[in-house]
Each structure stands twice: as structure tokens, then as C-alpha cells.
Design an enzyme around this catalytic site. Structure first.
Site, mmCIF file in Angstrom:
data_model
loop_
_atom_site.group_PDB
_atom_site.id
_atom_site.type_symbol
_atom_site.label_atom_id
_atom_site.label_comp_id
_atom_site.label_asym_id
_atom_site.label_seq_id
_atom_site.Cartn_x
_atom_site.Cartn_y
_atom_site.Cartn_z
ATOM 1 N N TYR A 6 -68.886 17.418 -18.292
ATOM 2 C CA TYR A 6 -68.638 16.770 -17.007
ATOM 3 C C TYR A 6 -67.689 17.611 -16.169
ATOM 4 O O TYR A 6 -66.917 18.420 -16.686
ATOM 5 C CB TYR A 6 -68.057 15.361 -17.185
ATOM 6 C CG TYR A 6 -66.646 15.344 -17.717
ATOM 7 C CD1 TYR A 6 -65.550 15.339 -16.856
ATOM 8 C CD2 TYR A 6 -66.407 15.342 -19.089
ATOM 9 C CE1 TYR A 6 -64.261 15.321 -17.356
ATOM 10 C CE2 TYR A 6 -65.118 15.336 -19.596
ATOM 11 C CZ TYR A 6 -64.045 15.330 -18.719
ATOM 12 O OH TYR A 6 -62.765 15.324 -19.205
ATOM 13 N N PHE B 167 -60.361 17.858 -10.512
ATOM 14 C CA PHE B 167 -59.175 17.415 -11.226
ATOM 15 C C PHE B 167 -59.351 17.429 -12.742
ATOM 16 O O PHE B 167 -58.367 17.379 -13.478
ATOM 17 C CB PHE B 167 -58.766 16.001 -10.773
ATOM 18 C CG PHE B 167 -59.806 14.949 -11.016
ATOM 19 C CD1 PHE B 167 -59.927 14.315 -12.238
ATOM 20 C CD2 PHE B 167 -60.679 14.585 -9.998
ATOM 21 C CE1 PHE B 167 -60.874 13.335 -12.447
ATOM 22 C CE2 PHE B 167 -61.630 13.603 -10.202
ATOM 23 C CZ PHE B 167 -61.734 12.979 -11.439
ATOM 24 N N ASP B 168 -60.586 17.517 -13.253
ATOM 25 C CA ASP B 168 -60.789 17.517 -14.706
ATOM 26 C C ASP B 168 -62.204 17.994 -14.999
ATOM 27 O O ASP B 168 -63.117 17.819 -14.175
ATOM 28 C CB ASP B 168 -60.571 16.116 -15.285
ATOM 29 C CG ASP B 168 -60.443 16.139 -16.806
ATOM 30 O OD1 ASP B 168 -60.368 17.244 -17.372
ATOM 31 O OD2 ASP B 168 -60.438 15.065 -17.424
ATOM 32 N N ILE C 15 -63.171 5.006 -18.349
ATOM 33 C CA ILE C 15 -63.102 4.156 -17.158
ATOM 34 C C ILE C 15 -64.411 3.392 -16.993
ATOM 35 O O ILE C 15 -65.473 3.820 -17.462
ATOM 36 C CB ILE C 15 -62.793 5.000 -15.903
ATOM 37 C CG1 ILE C 15 -63.848 6.086 -15.697
ATOM 38 C CG2 ILE C 15 -61.420 5.593 -15.983
ATOM 39 C CD1 ILE C 15 -63.644 6.894 -14.426
ATOM 40 N N TYR D 185 -59.395 4.384 -11.302
ATOM 41 C CA TYR D 185 -57.978 4.197 -11.601
ATOM 42 C C TYR D 185 -57.281 3.257 -10.630
ATOM 43 O O TYR D 185 -56.049 3.129 -10.676
ATOM 44 C CB TYR D 185 -57.278 5.562 -11.602
ATOM 45 C CG TYR D 185 -57.715 6.446 -12.748
ATOM 46 C CD1 TYR D 185 -57.199 6.281 -14.023
ATOM 47 C CD2 TYR D 185 -58.666 7.433 -12.552
ATOM 48 C CE1 TYR D 185 -57.609 7.088 -15.067
ATOM 49 C CE2 TYR D 185 -59.094 8.250 -13.593
ATOM 50 C CZ TYR D 185 -58.562 8.062 -14.857
ATOM 51 O OH TYR D 185 -58.974 8.864 -15.890
ATOM 52 N N PHE E 299 -68.317 12.430 -10.287
ATOM 53 C CA PHE E 299 -68.519 13.168 -11.530
ATOM 54 C C PHE E 299 -69.958 13.687 -11.584
ATOM 55 O O PHE E 299 -70.909 12.968 -11.250
ATOM 56 C CB PHE E 299 -68.282 12.269 -12.754
ATOM 57 C CG PHE E 299 -66.855 11.888 -12.971
ATOM 58 C CD1 PHE E 299 -66.016 12.686 -13.736
ATOM 59 C CD2 PHE E 299 -66.339 10.733 -12.409
ATOM 60 C CE1 PHE E 299 -64.694 12.322 -13.940
ATOM 61 C CE2 PHE E 299 -65.025 10.368 -12.614
ATOM 62 C CZ PHE E 299 -64.192 11.168 -13.379
#
Length: 360
Positions: free
Chosen positions: A280, A290-291, A309, A335, A352
Site C-alpha cells: 500500500y 505519509f506511509d 482503520i 483518524y 490509499f
């Protein structure tokens, strides 16, 4: 950048942080664990903190939200019989954020474009110069024209001198022309009378020909109109098919999560309760990453059990192994209002791109 640490049972891992990082997940290695609880502890400034309790048959993976700044001394240890994997990512430096890098790239592009503007101006000057040369040549042309007019006037003077001798010849020719015109008028009257006798028949023929031509034109128009209507229908059908295809690719599921199918896989389905492994890349709405996990076995979790999540549980269900999806998750399914500082601000919509690697 990805960050990870493997904790062997009952061993203490002490380090001074060289680069700030974020811990987002603690996972128990099921192949080396027994049925007892494994505790993950953090030691910081002469104090110990319990991060999570992991158990093979119930809770083998727990999400975390921990930031460790550069220069701090910390230690991790796990108590029990089991190997624990801590995963997360390195926190980027604030001095070199993505926004500032984009501004620097834009300034470089503007500097590269400046010489092109100078070249365009020089080209314009080169094009304008021939026009000035043409303007310089015009006075010569006007002088030549004026000189030719003077010659014509002189010739006219010469012709006037000779015209006195030819006046008698012109009078004789005028008398002959008047006689010819009278004879031509008589002939034209006779032809008009003959045409009047033939006009009714000619009118009928002309009317029939005009009617036939109009019918042919109308038939052609009908055929052309028929083709146009068929083309319009085909275009409308094509648009409907395209809209149907886009509707099939994009869906909105639980909680307003939007799914867009980028590639349909050929393997087993991802069902709730199954263990799945994914690659991902996570981005904010402004495009800032961010990730990500894009190597190795991928990120593994149990689908539909609240280990990730809510937007992931709702957006990954139904994928096939080998498939790719773009999942847009509203804040309420991610979040929320708090976010995950400092990387994810509050009330952030997350995007994502997820590839399903395996279903266990």
C-alpha cells in the site's frame, strides 16, 4: 521510509534515536508463539510503560501511535514466549518538506523557461527587419510609376495631333453602324415572336425537370438525415457505455468510503475474518505521502476485526489476489478529528492505493 524492529522474547533492546521515527503497529509472530500472553514494554527516563498485550488466539496484532524524537534514549522488551515485530516509518525533516521541494522545482522551471522568451523576442526582431527593407523599396516603385504616367501623357499628346486627319473616316464608319443596328432590330423582333409560340411547351418541360430535381434533392436529404440520426444514437450509446463502465469501477461503501478498481485480480477473494497481506501507499488529499509498504511479504492483518482503520476493513473486502484498488477514506472512517500528528492532521481524508498480495 519504512522502520521496523524484531523483539526476541525476554531480551532488552536499548538505543539512542538517531533519526525521528513513528511506531504504528505491534504484531506477534504466530509460528513461534504459544497460547500465553506476550507483553511489550517501553523503558524511557527510568520508567517502564506497557505498550500492549498480545495473544496468539485472540489479539495477535495491535495498532500503535508513538513518535520518538532524535536524541532520546529508549528501550524495548517483550515478556513471554513469542517474537514481536514493531513496524512504522521514519519522520521526514521539517526543513525539507514536500511543499518546499515543489516550490524549488517550480522556481527552477521558471528559470529554464526565461531563455526561451529571450529567443522569441530575437526571432521577432529578425522577422521585422525584412519589412523595413520593403518600406525602403517603395519610393523607387512610386518614382517608376510616376515616370510611366508621364510617358503615357506624352503619347496622348502625339495622338491628338494625328486625330484631325482621321475625323472624316470616323464619321463614315458611324453611318455604316447605324444601318447595321436597324437590320439587327428587325431580326430580333422575328425571333421573339417565334419564342412566344414555343414558350408553353418549353415551360412544361422546365417545370417537369425542376420537379424531378427537387425530388432527387429531397431523397438525398432524407438519406443524409437518416445517417445523422444513426450516428447520434451511436454516440449516445457509447457515452452510456462509458458512464456504466466508470460507475462499475467506482463504488461508495460503508461510511462513505469510495472504491475505484484499478486492476481486477484473478486469485482468491478477500473475505472478512481472513488474514490478508497487502502492499500500500498512503497519501493525504494534497498528494503528500505519509506511509507505505511495497516490499517483502507486505502488511499482514485480519480483515474485518478492527485491527486497522475502519476504512480499510470496508474498502478491501471483495478484492481478489493480484488486484489493485484506490480507496478514498473520509475522516470519520480514518483518524477522525484528532488525526495522527505530526504526519496526519485532524479531519484528514486519506487516499490509499492497495494491492492484494495474498489471502491466508
Amino acid at each position: 521510509m519504512f522502520w521496523g524492529l524484531i523483539l526476541e522474547p525476554n531480551k532488552r533492546y536499548t538505543q539512542t534515536v538517531e533519526k525521528s521515527f513513528h511506531v504504528s503497529m505491534a504484531s506477534l509472530n504466530l509460528s513461534a508463539a504459544d497460547d500465553n500472553i506476550v507483553q511489550v514494554m517501553l523503558y524511557y527516563e527510568d520508567s517502564s510503560y506497557l505498550l500492549c498485550n498480545l495473544k496468539k488466539n485472540s489479539t495477535w496484532q495491535v495498532p500503535l501511535d508513538l513518535n520518538f524524537q532524535e536524541g532520546t534514549t529508549i528501550a524495548f522488551i517483550c515478556h513471554g514466549h513469542g517474537q514481536v515485530h514493531l513496524t512504522g516509518y521514519l519522520i521526514p525533516d521539517e526543513d525539507l518538506g514536500l511543499d518546499e521541494l515543489e516550490e524549488e522545482e517550480e522556481e527552477e522551471e521558471e528559470d529554464e523557461e526565461a531563455p526561451q522568451l529571450v529567443n522569441k523576442q530575437s526571432k521577432r526582431k529578425a522577422v521585422d527587419s525584412p519589412k523595413r527593407e520593403k518600406n525602403v523599396k517603395r519610393p523607387n516603385q512610386e518614382i517608376e510609376a510616376e515616370s510611366s504616367d508621364e510617358e503615357i501623357e506624352l503619347d496622348g499628346m502625339k495622338e491628338d495631333n494625328d486625330s484631325d486627319d482621321s475625323e472624316e473616316e470616323d464619321e463614315e464608319s458611324l453611318l455604316n453602324e447605324e444601318d447595321d443596328t436597324e437590320e439587327d432590330a428587325d431580326v430580333e423582333e422575328e425571333e421573339l415572336e417565334e419564342e412566344k409560340k414555343l414558350k408553353p411547351q418549353q415551360k412544361d418541360k422546365k417545370n417537369k425537370q425542376q420537379q424531378q430535381q427537387q425530388k432527387k434533392k429531397e431523397d438525398k436529404k432524407k438519406l443524409v438525415n437518416g445517417k445523422e440520426t444513426k450516428q447520434k444514437k451511436s454516440k449516445g450509446e457509447q457515452q452510456n457505455e462509458q458512464n456504466n463502465q466508470t460507475d462499475q469501477k467506482k463504488k461508495i461503501v460503508e461510511g462513505g468510503v469510495q472504491i475505484e478498481e484499478l486492476k481486477v485480480g484473478n486469485g482468491p477473494f478477500a473475505k472478512s475474518g481472513k488474514f490478508v497481506s497487502v502492499y500500500y501507499v498512503g497519501r493525504l488529499k494534497n498528494g503528500k505521502k505519509f506511509d507505505s509498504t511495497t516490499q517483502g511479504e507486505g502488511f499482514k492483518f485480519r480483515l474485518g476485526k478492527g485491527e486497522v482503520i475502519k476504512g480499510w476493513d470496508a474498502g478491501i473486502v471483495g478484492m481478489k489476489v493480484g488486484g489493485k484498488r484506490r480507496i478514498t477514506i473520509p475522516p470519520a472512517m480514518a483518524y477522525g478529528a484528532k488525526g495522527s500528528p505530526p504526519v496526519i492532521p485532524g479531519n484528514s481524508t486519506l487516499i490509499f492505493e492497495v494491492e492484494l498480495k495474498n489471502v491466508h
